[in-house]
Design a protein around this motif. Structure first.
Motif, PDB file in Angstrom:
ATOM      1  N   ILE A  12       0.858  -1.305  -0.003  1.00  0.00           N
ATOM      2  CA  ILE A  12       0.107  -0.137  -0.040  1.00  0.00           C
ATOM      3  C   ILE A  12       1.035   1.244  -0.156  1.00  0.00           C
ATOM      4  N   GLN A  13       1.915   1.379   0.743  1.00  0.00           N
ATOM      5  CA  GLN A  13       2.792   2.167   0.735  1.00  0.00           C
ATOM      6  C   GLN A  13       3.588   2.678  -0.489  1.00  0.00           C
ATOM      7  N   PHE A  14       3.706   1.506  -1.046  1.00  0.00           N
ATOM      8  CA  PHE A  14       4.613   1.609  -2.336  1.00  0.00           C
ATOM      9  C   PHE A  14       3.196   2.184  -3.252  1.00  0.00           C
ATOM     10  N   LEU A  15       2.213   1.754  -3.408  1.00  0.00           N
ATOM     11  CA  LEU A  15       1.299   2.119  -4.390  1.00  0.00           C
ATOM     12  C   LEU A  15       0.828   3.605  -4.172  1.00  0.00           C
ATOM     13  N   GLU A  16       0.748   3.969  -2.697  1.00  0.00           N
ATOM     14  CA  GLU A  16       0.454   5.319  -2.499  1.00  0.00           C
ATOM     15  C   GLU A  16       1.739   6.467  -3.118  1.00  0.00           C
ATOM     16  N   LYS A  17       2.792   5.991  -2.753  1.00  0.00           N
ATOM     17  CA  LYS A  17       4.078   6.783  -3.334  1.00  0.00           C
ATOM     18  C   LYS A  17       4.097   6.899  -4.670  1.00  0.00           C
TER      19      LYS A  17
ATOM     20  N   GLN B 164       4.877   1.572 -14.620  1.00  0.00           N
ATOM     21  CA  GLN B 164       3.941   0.792 -14.605  1.00  0.00           C
ATOM     22  C   GLN B 164       4.498  -0.585 -14.366  1.00  0.00           C
ATOM     23  N   LYS B 165       5.634  -0.815 -15.185  1.00  0.00           N
ATOM     24  CA  LYS B 165       6.290  -2.089 -15.014  1.00  0.00           C
ATOM     25  C   LYS B 165       6.670  -2.364 -13.439  1.00  0.00           C
ATOM     26  N   GLU B 166       7.234  -1.314 -12.808  1.00  0.00           N
ATOM     27  CA  GLU B 166       7.738  -1.261 -11.682  1.00  0.00           C
ATOM     28  C   GLU B 166       6.673  -1.915 -10.605  1.00  0.00           C
ATOM     29  N   ILE B 167       5.279  -0.990 -10.988  1.00  0.00           N
ATOM     30  CA  ILE B 167       4.232  -1.406  -9.972  1.00  0.00           C
ATOM     31  C   ILE B 167       3.640  -2.864 -10.259  1.00  0.00           C
ATOM     32  N   LEU B 168       3.889  -3.351 -11.163  1.00  0.00           N
ATOM     33  CA  LEU B 168       3.214  -4.829 -11.541  1.00  0.00           C
ATOM     34  C   LEU B 168       4.105  -5.559 -10.982  1.00  0.00           C
ATOM     35  N   LYS B 169       5.694  -5.410 -11.233  1.00  0.00           N
ATOM     36  CA  LYS B 169       6.829  -6.213 -10.373  1.00  0.00           C
ATOM     37  C   LYS B 169       6.598  -6.249  -8.968  1.00  0.00           C
ATOM     38  N   LYS B 170       6.269  -4.830  -8.524  1.00  0.00           N
ATOM     39  CA  LYS B 170       6.064  -4.829  -6.915  1.00  0.00           C
ATOM     40  C   LYS B 170       4.737  -5.609  -6.438  1.00  0.00           C
ATOM     41  N   ALA B 171       3.834  -5.709  -7.446  1.00  0.00           N
ATOM     42  CA  ALA B 171       2.433  -6.475  -7.097  1.00  0.00           C
ATOM     43  C   ALA B 171       2.676  -7.921  -7.258  1.00  0.00           C
ATOM     44  N   ASN B 172       3.682  -8.300  -8.221  1.00  0.00           N
ATOM     45  CA  ASN B 172       3.847  -9.681  -8.206  1.00  0.00           C
ATOM     46  C   ASN B 172       4.734 -10.255  -7.152  1.00  0.00           C
ATOM     47  N   GLU B 173       5.776  -9.158  -6.683  1.00  0.00           N
ATOM     48  CA  GLU B 173       6.719  -9.744  -5.452  1.00  0.00           C
ATOM     49  C   GLU B 173       5.736  -9.740  -4.240  1.00  0.00           C
TER      50      GLU B 173
END
Lengths: 160, 124
Positions: free
Chosen positions: A117-122, B35-44
């Protein structure tokens, strides 16, 4: 008239007799009967009272049953109590283990989700335009062109 | 130089268009990277959640199996101990019965035990 007098007198006498009679004396007799009697007979001996005759084996078995019934009952109770205690302790251990593991799992999952959540908020908020790399690149290129043109112009003017 | 002086507006325009296009491309590239970074983070994050669940399930299964095995052992031990006590008591009772069978005071003891009066037999 005389008959009535006699009848009344007899009735009163009966009532008083019933009320004042020593009832406890009968009770004592009853208690004595309830206590019972036991005797030991040899073959051919005369029985001192009416009753049931047991062989020594049957009497000894009966005596042993009476003597040991409490201990047998205690053993059964002890066995059941220990078994139930063991099973219930095992259930408590299993439930405690489940609780501990679920607590740890919940803490772990909450940590992961909070981090996400913190990552997404950032990353949800757009970067200010003056902080973007493209702005500074564009600025650099334009300034470079301007400086180059100005230098060329200045050199041209100087050569004249 | 003369050509540049005549065409400087066109040159500036082309340069501005090129720079603008380059910036737009850079912006698109930057967004895609983000967006790629966000998806990567979601996968992790999903992987970490799955790992946490798997670890918890494994620990739970192992722990419950251990408790179950220990419980079976304990029940078995309790049965064996109780059976031994039953056997001992049975033997004790058997010996007691044998002793009482040959006892001269069986009737008196039985009377005492059940709370009855002992009556001496009539010798006649």
């Amino acid at each position: 008239m005389l008959n009535q007098m006699i009848t009344k007198s007899v009735t009163l006498l009966c009532v008083f007799t019933l009320l004042l009679s020593p009832l406890h004396a009968y009770a004592d007799n009853g208690e004595a009967t309830a206590r019972g009697k036991v005797s030991q007979l040899n073959e051919g001996q005369k029985a001192p009272f009416k009753g049931i005759l047991l062989s020594p084996e049957a009497a000894a078995g009966l005596f042993a049953d009476i003597k040991f019934s409490q201990k047998e009952c205690d053993l059964k109770l002890d066995r059941e109590l220990k078994l139930r205690t063991s099973v219930l302790n095992s259930n408590i251990d299993a439930l405690t283990l489940r609780l501990e593991i679920e607590q740890k799992r919940t803490v772990s999952l909450l940590g992961i989700k909070n981090e996400r959540i913190q990552f997404l908020e950032k990353n949800w908020q757009p970067e200010p335009w003056y902080q973007t790399g493209e702005f500074w690149l564009g600025t650099g290129v334009v300034l470079g062109i301007v400086i180059t043109v100005a230098s060329g112009y200045a050199i041209g003017q100087a050569s004249k | 130089m003369v050509w540049f002086k005549e065409k400087w507006k066109a040159v500036v325009g082309v340069a501005a268009a090129l720079i603008g296009g380059l910036l737009v491309l850079l912006r698109i590239n930057s967004n895609a990277r983000k967006q790629k970074e966000i998806l990567k983070k979601a996968n992790e994050s999903h992987k970490a959640e799955l790992d946490a669940n798997k670890t918890a399930e494994k620990k739970k299964d192992a722990g419950l199996q251990k408790i179950h095995d220990e419980s079976l052992k304990e029940v078995d031990r309790l049965h064996r101990t109780a059976n031994k006590k039953d056997e001992d008591l049975r033997n004790e009772k058997e010996k007691f019965t044998q002793r009482q069978k040959e006892s001269d005071t069986l009737a008196r003891d039985l009377a005492d035990e059940i709370g009855a009066d002992f009556v001496e037999p009539d010798d006649n």
